[in-house]
Motif scaffolding. Structure first.
Motif, mmCIF file in Angstrom:
data_model
loop_
_atom_site.group_PDB
_atom_site.id
_atom_site.type_symbol
_atom_site.label_atom_id
_atom_site.label_comp_id
_atom_site.label_asym_id
_atom_site.label_seq_id
_atom_site.Cartn_x
_atom_site.Cartn_y
_atom_site.Cartn_z
ATOM 1 N N HIS A 134 33.018 -16.194 5.665
ATOM 2 C CA HIS A 134 33.265 -16.882 4.182
ATOM 3 C C HIS A 134 34.299 -16.085 3.224
ATOM 4 O O HIS A 134 35.128 -16.785 2.892
ATOM 5 C CB HIS A 134 31.719 -17.001 3.627
ATOM 6 C CG HIS A 134 31.713 -17.617 2.445
ATOM 7 N ND1 HIS A 134 31.929 -16.764 1.208
ATOM 8 C CD2 HIS A 134 31.849 -18.717 1.861
ATOM 9 C CE1 HIS A 134 31.948 -17.715 0.097
ATOM 10 N NE2 HIS A 134 31.911 -18.984 0.725
ATOM 11 N N ASP A 135 34.220 -14.784 3.428
ATOM 12 C CA ASP A 135 34.938 -13.852 2.726
ATOM 13 C C ASP A 135 36.652 -14.232 3.027
ATOM 14 O O ASP A 135 37.263 -14.591 2.085
ATOM 15 C CB ASP A 135 34.730 -12.485 2.817
ATOM 16 C CG ASP A 135 33.525 -12.171 1.901
ATOM 17 O OD1 ASP A 135 32.997 -12.777 1.371
ATOM 18 O OD2 ASP A 135 33.024 -11.044 2.316
ATOM 19 N N VAL A 136 36.927 -14.328 4.178
ATOM 20 C CA VAL A 136 38.034 -14.454 4.748
ATOM 21 C C VAL A 136 38.729 -15.778 4.479
ATOM 22 O O VAL A 136 39.782 -16.374 3.899
ATOM 23 C CB VAL A 136 38.446 -14.095 6.152
ATOM 24 C CG1 VAL A 136 39.954 -14.156 6.568
ATOM 25 C CG2 VAL A 136 38.185 -12.463 6.332
ATOM 26 N N LEU A 137 37.904 -16.787 5.036
ATOM 27 C CA LEU A 137 38.453 -18.141 5.245
ATOM 28 C C LEU A 137 38.053 -19.015 3.903
ATOM 29 O O LEU A 137 39.247 -19.884 3.694
ATOM 30 C CB LEU A 137 37.867 -18.999 6.285
ATOM 31 C CG LEU A 137 38.187 -18.465 7.678
ATOM 32 C CD1 LEU A 137 37.359 -19.235 8.548
ATOM 33 C CD2 LEU A 137 39.535 -18.282 7.988
ATOM 34 N N VAL A 138 37.338 -18.673 2.891
ATOM 35 C CA VAL A 138 36.958 -19.460 1.894
ATOM 36 C C VAL A 138 37.371 -18.857 0.545
ATOM 37 O O VAL A 138 38.230 -19.515 -0.170
ATOM 38 C CB VAL A 138 35.477 -19.722 1.786
ATOM 39 C CG1 VAL A 138 35.216 -20.456 0.401
ATOM 40 C CG2 VAL A 138 34.971 -20.683 2.966
ATOM 41 N N LEU A 139 37.399 -17.430 0.490
ATOM 42 C CA LEU A 139 37.807 -16.744 -0.641
ATOM 43 C C LEU A 139 39.033 -16.136 -0.564
ATOM 44 O O LEU A 139 39.833 -15.905 -1.557
ATOM 45 C CB LEU A 139 36.733 -15.591 -0.986
ATOM 46 C CG LEU A 139 35.295 -16.031 -1.177
ATOM 47 C CD1 LEU A 139 34.374 -14.769 -1.326
ATOM 48 C CD2 LEU A 139 35.341 -16.845 -2.440
ATOM 49 N N GLN A 145 40.238 -5.773 1.106
ATOM 50 C CA GLN A 145 39.211 -6.394 -0.136
ATOM 51 C C GLN A 145 37.683 -6.448 0.413
ATOM 52 O O GLN A 145 36.792 -6.071 -0.370
ATOM 53 C CB GLN A 145 39.922 -7.595 -0.823
ATOM 54 C CG GLN A 145 41.407 -7.451 -1.214
ATOM 55 C CD GLN A 145 41.960 -8.859 -1.569
ATOM 56 O OE1 GLN A 145 41.719 -9.670 -0.773
ATOM 57 N NE2 GLN A 145 42.750 -8.854 -2.665
ATOM 58 N N ILE A 146 37.724 -6.732 1.676
ATOM 59 C CA ILE A 146 36.436 -6.970 2.035
ATOM 60 C C ILE A 146 35.661 -5.473 2.146
ATOM 61 O O ILE A 146 34.742 -5.325 1.723
ATOM 62 C CB ILE A 146 36.408 -7.418 3.644
ATOM 63 C CG1 ILE A 146 36.742 -8.910 3.238
ATOM 64 C CG2 ILE A 146 34.881 -7.514 4.138
ATOM 65 C CD1 ILE A 146 36.859 -9.724 4.959
ATOM 66 N N GLY A 147 36.347 -4.587 2.535
ATOM 67 C CA GLY A 147 36.047 -3.158 2.656
ATOM 68 C C GLY A 147 35.568 -2.763 1.206
ATOM 69 O O GLY A 147 34.680 -1.751 1.131
ATOM 70 N N GLN A 148 36.558 -3.069 0.049
ATOM 71 C CA GLN A 148 36.094 -2.756 -1.374
ATOM 72 C C GLN A 148 34.984 -3.066 -1.488
ATOM 73 O O GLN A 148 34.267 -2.658 -2.428
ATOM 74 C CB GLN A 148 37.442 -2.926 -1.972
ATOM 75 C CG GLN A 148 38.617 -1.956 -1.925
ATOM 76 C CD GLN A 148 39.869 -2.336 -2.677
ATOM 77 O OE1 GLN A 148 39.818 -3.425 -3.475
ATOM 78 N NE2 GLN A 148 40.857 -1.665 -2.374
ATOM 79 N N TRP A 157 36.872 1.400 8.923
ATOM 80 C CA TRP A 157 36.276 0.120 8.698
ATOM 81 C C TRP A 157 37.088 -1.159 8.720
ATOM 82 O O TRP A 157 36.434 -2.343 9.059
ATOM 83 C CB TRP A 157 35.482 0.459 7.504
ATOM 84 C CG TRP A 157 34.218 0.889 7.336
ATOM 85 C CD1 TRP A 157 33.903 2.176 7.212
ATOM 86 C CD2 TRP A 157 32.900 0.540 7.786
ATOM 87 N NE1 TRP A 157 32.531 2.644 7.490
ATOM 88 C CE2 TRP A 157 31.968 1.339 7.879
ATOM 89 C CE3 TRP A 157 32.542 -0.987 8.454
ATOM 90 C CZ2 TRP A 157 30.651 1.338 8.305
ATOM 91 C CZ3 TRP A 157 31.355 -1.077 8.812
ATOM 92 C CH2 TRP A 157 30.253 0.129 8.725
ATOM 93 N N ASN A 158 38.398 -1.062 8.115
ATOM 94 C CA ASN A 158 38.936 -1.930 8.224
ATOM 95 C C ASN A 158 39.573 -2.613 9.689
ATOM 96 O O ASN A 158 39.476 -3.835 9.774
ATOM 97 C CB ASN A 158 40.363 -1.835 7.318
ATOM 98 C CG ASN A 158 40.242 -1.730 6.043
ATOM 99 O OD1 ASN A 158 39.242 -2.009 5.325
ATOM 100 N ND2 ASN A 158 41.301 -1.034 5.432
#
Length: 191
Positions: A134-139, A145-148, A157-158
């Motif tokens: 959801h974070d990658v494909l929708v947002l 940014q996901i790691g942050q 982690w990345n």
């Protein structure tokens, strides 16, 4: 008086080259093969330029970090999400107030099917995988940014998020039918 001959030869192949050479300063583009809308024969392809600036899935595909099945699975997920998202809309306070309520739009069959597929995907990917997709494909977030957002800012982690995201794309490709399962069967399944 004789005319001077031109030294420049004409290349007929370049006459119909309609690709743009001028792109903005901060553009991120990739060449992609698409069906020719002006073709006389079915299946003829042309090369077009597509922007990948706000499209993480397109960027991964353009840089050959994911394959075609993963790309199509991700696009199918985005399509289902957009179809299922259409629903109740906020009231517009700028419009003139009229007595009576606006009728609610009925849920279409394609909307219902999209929601069912999204529910199946969430069960298959698990909570963490579904949140990552959801974070990658929708947002449209990057791995940084996901790691942050999750308060983990190291390269390790990345790399984990990128690897997990590719695993989720593999699962999406299987669910949507763009790939077939190979290797050993999963526990509980018989051939």
């Amino acid at each position: 008086m004789a005319r001077a001959r031109r030294n420049k030869s004409y290349k007929l192949a370049q006459i119909y080259d309609r690709r743009s050479r001028d792109v903005p300063f901060n553009a991120e583009v990739a060449e992609v093969e698409v069906d020719n809308p002006l073709a006389l024969d079915a299946g003829e392809k042309i090369v077009a330029i597509r922007s990948i600036r706000g499209d993480p899935l397109g960027r991964l595909h353009a840089h050959h970090q994911i394959d075609e099945a993963q790309y199509l699975g991700g696009r199918a997920f985005q399509n289902d999400w957009e179809r299922a998202e259409r629903g109740p809309q906020a009231m517009d306070p700028t419009r003139e107030h009229v007595d009576g309520a606006r009728t609610r739009e009925p849920v279409t069959e394609s909307q219902r099917q999209a929601v069912l597929r999204l529910n199946q995907i969430e069960r298959e990917l698990g909570t963490d995988g579904a949140a990552l997709v959801h974070d990658v494909l929708v947002l449209g977030l990057t791995m940084d940014q996901i790691g942050q957002r999750r308060a983990v800012r190291t390269q390790r982690w990345n790399d984990y998020f990128a690897r997990r995201f590719r695993e989720c794309l593999d699962r999406l490709a299987l669910i949507y039918g763009f790939a077939t399962e190979t290797g050993t069967p999963r526990a509980g399944r018989r051939r």
